[in-house]
Write an enzyme that holds these catalytic residues in place. Structure first.
Site, PDB file in Angstrom:
ATOM      1  N   SER A  14       0.633  -1.212  -0.130  1.00 34.01           N
ATOM      2  CA  SER A  14      -0.055   0.209   0.011  1.00 34.01           C
ATOM      3  C   SER A  14       0.843   1.211  -0.119  1.00 34.01           C
ATOM      4  O   SER A  14       1.789   1.377   0.846  1.00 34.01           O
ATOM      5  CB  SER A  14      -0.835   0.030   1.204  1.00 34.01           C
ATOM      6  OG  SER A  14      -1.615   1.231   1.220  1.00 34.01           O
ATOM      7  N   THR A  59      -8.751  -1.366   2.750  1.00 32.98           N
ATOM      8  CA  THR A  59      -8.708  -1.802   1.396  1.00 32.98           C
ATOM      9  C   THR A  59      -8.935  -3.118   1.290  1.00 32.98           C
ATOM     10  O   THR A  59      -9.408  -3.857   2.356  1.00 32.98           O
ATOM     11  CB  THR A  59      -7.081  -1.435   1.005  1.00 32.98           C
ATOM     12  OG1 THR A  59      -7.003  -1.958  -0.548  1.00 32.98           O
ATOM     13  CG2 THR A  59      -6.099  -1.992   1.584  1.00 32.98           C
ATOM     14  N   LYS A  63     -13.443  -3.940   2.595  1.00 33.75           N
ATOM     15  CA  LYS A  63     -14.159  -2.716   2.471  1.00 33.75           C
ATOM     16  C   LYS A  63     -15.853  -2.912   2.856  1.00 33.75           C
ATOM     17  O   LYS A  63     -16.478  -2.170   3.476  1.00 33.75           O
ATOM     18  CB  LYS A  63     -14.091  -2.285   1.104  1.00 33.75           C
ATOM     19  CG  LYS A  63     -12.973  -1.665   0.818  1.00 33.75           C
ATOM     20  CD  LYS A  63     -12.701  -1.050  -0.734  1.00 33.75           C
ATOM     21  CE  LYS A  63     -11.166  -0.817  -0.949  1.00 33.75           C
ATOM     22  NZ  LYS A  63     -11.166  -0.187  -2.406  1.00 33.75           N
ATOM     23  N   ASP A  99     -13.056   6.144  -3.049  1.00 34.29           N
ATOM     24  CA  ASP A  99     -12.881   5.528  -4.256  1.00 34.29           C
ATOM     25  C   ASP A  99     -13.669   5.878  -5.499  1.00 34.29           C
ATOM     26  O   ASP A  99     -13.172   6.060  -6.541  1.00 34.29           O
ATOM     27  CB  ASP A  99     -13.117   3.954  -4.531  1.00 34.29           C
ATOM     28  CG  ASP A  99     -11.811   3.296  -3.511  1.00 34.29           C
ATOM     29  OD1 ASP A  99     -10.854   3.862  -3.425  1.00 34.29           O
ATOM     30  OD2 ASP A  99     -12.286   2.244  -3.165  1.00 34.29           O
ATOM     31  N   GLY A 123     -14.789  -6.748 -14.962  1.00 30.61           N
ATOM     32  CA  GLY A 123     -14.889  -7.021 -13.291  1.00 30.61           C
ATOM     33  C   GLY A 123     -16.201  -6.668 -12.781  1.00 30.61           C
ATOM     34  O   GLY A 123     -17.037  -5.933 -13.191  1.00 30.61           O
ATOM     35  N   GLY A 126     -15.400  -5.352  -5.594  1.00 28.82           N
ATOM     36  CA  GLY A 126     -16.045  -4.068  -5.030  1.00 28.82           C
ATOM     37  C   GLY A 126     -15.675  -2.931  -5.447  1.00 28.82           C
ATOM     38  O   GLY A 126     -16.548  -1.700  -5.441  1.00 28.82           O
ATOM     39  N   TYR A 210      -2.553   0.653 -10.925  1.00 31.67           N
ATOM     40  CA  TYR A 210      -1.467   1.700 -11.132  1.00 31.67           C
ATOM     41  C   TYR A 210       0.021   1.238 -10.664  1.00 31.67           C
ATOM     42  O   TYR A 210       0.163   0.216 -10.410  1.00 31.67           O
ATOM     43  CB  TYR A 210      -1.804   3.034 -10.060  1.00 31.67           C
ATOM     44  CG  TYR A 210      -1.719   2.424  -8.588  1.00 31.67           C
ATOM     45  CD1 TYR A 210      -3.021   2.241  -8.039  1.00 31.67           C
ATOM     46  CD2 TYR A 210      -0.499   2.281  -7.851  1.00 31.67           C
ATOM     47  CE1 TYR A 210      -3.055   2.009  -6.626  1.00 31.67           C
ATOM     48  CE2 TYR A 210      -0.691   1.754  -6.471  1.00 31.67           C
ATOM     49  CZ  TYR A 210      -2.056   1.482  -5.937  1.00 31.67           C
ATOM     50  OH  TYR A 210      -2.071   1.276  -4.584  1.00 31.67           O
ATOM     51  N   GLY A 230      -4.491   3.753 -12.640  1.00 34.64           N
ATOM     52  CA  GLY A 230      -5.041   4.285 -11.557  1.00 34.64           C
ATOM     53  C   GLY A 230      -4.602   5.182 -10.725  1.00 34.64           C
ATOM     54  O   GLY A 230      -5.112   5.406  -9.453  1.00 34.64           O
TER      55      GLY A 230
HETATM   56  P1  NDP Z   1     -12.212  -8.185  -5.997  1.00 37.75           P
HETATM   57  O1  NDP Z   1     -11.569  -8.961  -5.505  1.00 37.75           O
HETATM   58  O2  NDP Z   1     -13.431  -7.535  -5.283  1.00 37.75           O
HETATM   59  O3  NDP Z   1     -12.533  -8.282  -7.596  1.00 37.75           O
HETATM   60  C1  NDP Z   1     -11.919  -8.756  -8.337  1.00 37.75           C
HETATM   61  C2  NDP Z   1     -12.637  -8.857  -9.870  1.00 37.75           C
HETATM   62  O4  NDP Z   1     -11.492  -9.429 -10.913  1.00 37.75           O
HETATM   63  C3  NDP Z   1     -13.559  -9.976  -9.971  1.00 37.75           C
HETATM   64  O5  NDP Z   1     -14.715  -9.530 -10.574  1.00 37.75           O
HETATM   65  C4  NDP Z   1     -12.899 -11.099 -10.638  1.00 37.75           C
HETATM   66  O6  NDP Z   1     -13.645 -12.016 -11.380  1.00 37.75           O
HETATM   67  C5  NDP Z   1     -11.772 -10.555 -11.578  1.00 37.75           C
HETATM   68  N1  NDP Z   1     -10.615 -11.269 -11.870  1.00 37.75           N
HETATM   69  C6  NDP Z   1      -9.860 -11.432 -11.008  1.00 37.75           C
HETATM   70  N2  NDP Z   1      -8.653 -11.956 -11.690  1.00 37.75           N
HETATM   71  C7  NDP Z   1      -9.205 -12.248 -13.096  1.00 37.75           C
HETATM   72  C8  NDP Z   1      -8.782 -12.483 -14.231  1.00 37.75           C
HETATM   73  N3  NDP Z   1      -7.349 -13.174 -14.377  1.00 37.75           N
HETATM   74  N4  NDP Z   1      -8.919 -12.598 -15.415  1.00 37.75           N
HETATM   75  C9  NDP Z   1     -10.421 -11.843 -15.398  1.00 37.75           C
HETATM   76  N5  NDP Z   1     -10.942 -11.207 -14.518  1.00 37.75           N
HETATM   77  C10 NDP Z   1     -10.463 -11.401 -13.016  1.00 37.75           C
HETATM   78  O7  NDP Z   1     -11.293  -6.847  -6.242  1.00 37.75           O
HETATM   79  P2  NDP Z   1     -11.654  -5.278  -5.994  1.00 37.75           P
HETATM   80  O8  NDP Z   1     -12.362  -4.807  -6.677  1.00 37.75           O
HETATM   81  O9  NDP Z   1     -11.852  -4.701  -4.811  1.00 37.75           O
HETATM   82  O10 NDP Z   1     -10.219  -4.733  -6.861  1.00 37.75           O
HETATM   83  C11 NDP Z   1      -9.883  -4.877  -7.962  1.00 37.75           C
HETATM   84  C12 NDP Z   1      -8.647  -4.107  -8.358  1.00 37.75           C
HETATM   85  O11 NDP Z   1      -8.575  -2.712  -8.280  1.00 37.75           O
HETATM   86  C13 NDP Z   1      -7.281  -4.436  -7.483  1.00 37.75           C
HETATM   87  O12 NDP Z   1      -6.301  -4.541  -8.599  1.00 37.75           O
HETATM   88  C14 NDP Z   1      -6.919  -3.111  -6.828  1.00 37.75           C
HETATM   89  O13 NDP Z   1      -5.722  -2.838  -6.500  1.00 37.75           O
HETATM   90  C15 NDP Z   1      -7.724  -2.007  -7.700  1.00 37.75           C
HETATM   91  N6  NDP Z   1      -8.039  -0.591  -6.789  1.00 37.75           N
HETATM   92  C16 NDP Z   1      -7.385   0.492  -7.416  1.00 37.75           C
HETATM   93  C17 NDP Z   1      -7.656   1.725  -6.869  1.00 37.75           C
HETATM   94  C18 NDP Z   1      -7.018   3.074  -7.089  1.00 37.75           C
HETATM   95  O14 NDP Z   1      -7.133   3.900  -6.172  1.00 37.75           O
HETATM   96  N7  NDP Z   1      -6.454   3.101  -8.278  1.00 37.75           N
HETATM   97  C19 NDP Z   1      -8.713   1.654  -5.640  1.00 37.75           C
HETATM   98  C20 NDP Z   1      -9.340   0.423  -5.230  1.00 37.75           C
HETATM   99  C21 NDP Z   1      -8.745  -0.885  -6.001  1.00 37.75           C
HETATM  100  P3  NDP Z   1     -14.310 -13.241 -10.514  1.00 37.75           P
HETATM  101  O15 NDP Z   1     -15.761 -12.618 -10.051  1.00 37.75           O
HETATM  102  O16 NDP Z   1     -14.687 -14.232 -11.983  1.00 37.75           O
HETATM  103  O17 NDP Z   1     -13.536 -13.866  -9.551  1.00 37.75           O
END
Ligand code: NDP
Length: 266
Positions: A14, A59, A63, A99, A123, A126, A210, A230
């Site tokens: 982080s 994070t 969340k 966010d 995706g 969250g 990012y 990001g």
């Molecule tokens: P979650 O674990 O809640 O969700 C992950 C999602 O990614 C799911 O829909 C999952 O699909 C999908 N997924 C994971 N691996 C793969 C893959 N190989 N191919 C296709 N789909 C995949 O994560 P979050 O939503 O909390 O976070 C997601 C990303 O956002 C992270 O990388 C995090 O670092 C980033 N983020 C960036 C922020 C910023 O400020 N820039 C702020 C918050 C988050 P399935 O349902 O099929 O498992």
């Protein structure tokens, strides 16, 4: 002295401590911001109180727990059930989601330059939920494309949802990757056969990841699509959280200037 923390698991990666500590230092505020590896989500509120925190960021994967354990949630947090910012006020814990507005700030230039009316989110986690509702609230039509079916249930009442199998190629103004594909691997967020025609028909793209050029961003480059990572979203959500930590009494430009310096440090 005011204490702050970011809770998550994992948490080592982080950037929040660096960003917030630099802002505290630059704005000459008495405070310290730490990272806290929280294994058990049920401990979130207790740890917040035990550590005598004035505020915290939350994070992955806590969340939802933050929204559930807070005493008072903002309307947006109530709607999506996830919070990334906690603030102590009058012996109560308030929950916010920065966010969503952070993301809207980051795509502001795209909204203006490319007249964004509809979006495809890759995706269904969250982050996707927060971003989808933020765009919906700004009158952008949102569609969700996810690898598997289960997580799509949370979106069905508001948005068109598809898995890779049911999706029909069509035109979207912006494509947003919210999956973790590309974070620690070389995966694309959807099969190439889907992504290439989707990107060909789009105006611009955004990746919430990012600090690295993901395979998704490389593909955007290949198709000459304007794309952002990001980093701005991370910065803007942090600025908004910091404002909340200090009861909106600080100057936003000063916070932004201080926090931007954290991105220049290696
Ligand atoms: P979650 O674990 O809640 O969700 C992950 C999602 O990614 C799911 O829909 C999952 O699909 C999908 N997924 C994971 N691996 C793969 C893959 N190989 N191919 C296709 N789909 C995949 O994560 P979050 O939503 O909390 O976070 C997601 C990303 O956002 C992270 O990388 C995090 O670092 C980033 N983020 C960036 C922020 C910023 O400020 N820039 C702020 C918050 C988050 P399935 O349902 O099929 O498992």
């Amino acid at each position: 002295m005011k204490f702050f923390a970011v809770f998550g698991d994992p948490i080592k990666h982080s950037l929040s401590p660096r960003i917030h500590n630099l802002a505290l230092q630059e704005l000459k505020l008495q405070g310290r911001y730490i990272r806290y590896l929280l294994k058990d989500k049920n401990d979130l509120k207790n740890k917040f109180i035990q550590l005598k925190l004035c505020g915290a960021n939350v994070t992955v994967p806590h969340k939802e727990a933050a929204a559930l354990q807070a005493d008072i949630c903002s309307d947006f947090v109530k709607k999506i059930g996830a919070a990334n910012t906690l603030v102590a006020k009058n012996n109560q814990i308030y929950a916010y989601n920065t966010d969503a507005p952070g993301f809207m700030g980051a795509i502001n230039e795209f909204i203006k330059n490319y007249d964004i009316k509809n979006a495809l989110i890759l995706g269904a986690g969250g982050t996707a939920l927060a971003l989808a509702h933020a765009m919906f609230d700004s009158n952008i039509e949102v569609n969700i494309l996810n690898r598997s079916k289960e997580r799509l249930n949370k979106f069905k009442d508001y948005f068109q949802t598809d898995t890779w199998d049911t999706f029909c190629i069509r035109k979207f103004d912006i494509i947003i990757n919210t999956t973790s594909a590309g974070l620690n691997d070389d995966n694309l967020p959807a099969p190439n056969e889907l992504l290439e025609p989707i990107l060909t028909n789009s105006r611009c793209a955004f990746d919430v990841i990012y600090g690295k050029k993901t395979p998704f961003l490389s593909l955007c480059n290949k198709f000459d699509k304007p794309a952002k990572d990001g980093a701005d979203m991370l910065l803007y959500q942090a600025v908004l959280a910091f404002e909340l930590f200090f009861e909106n009494k600080l100057n936003k430009e000063d916070i932004t200037r201080a926090m931007k310096k954290a991105f220049l440090l290696k």
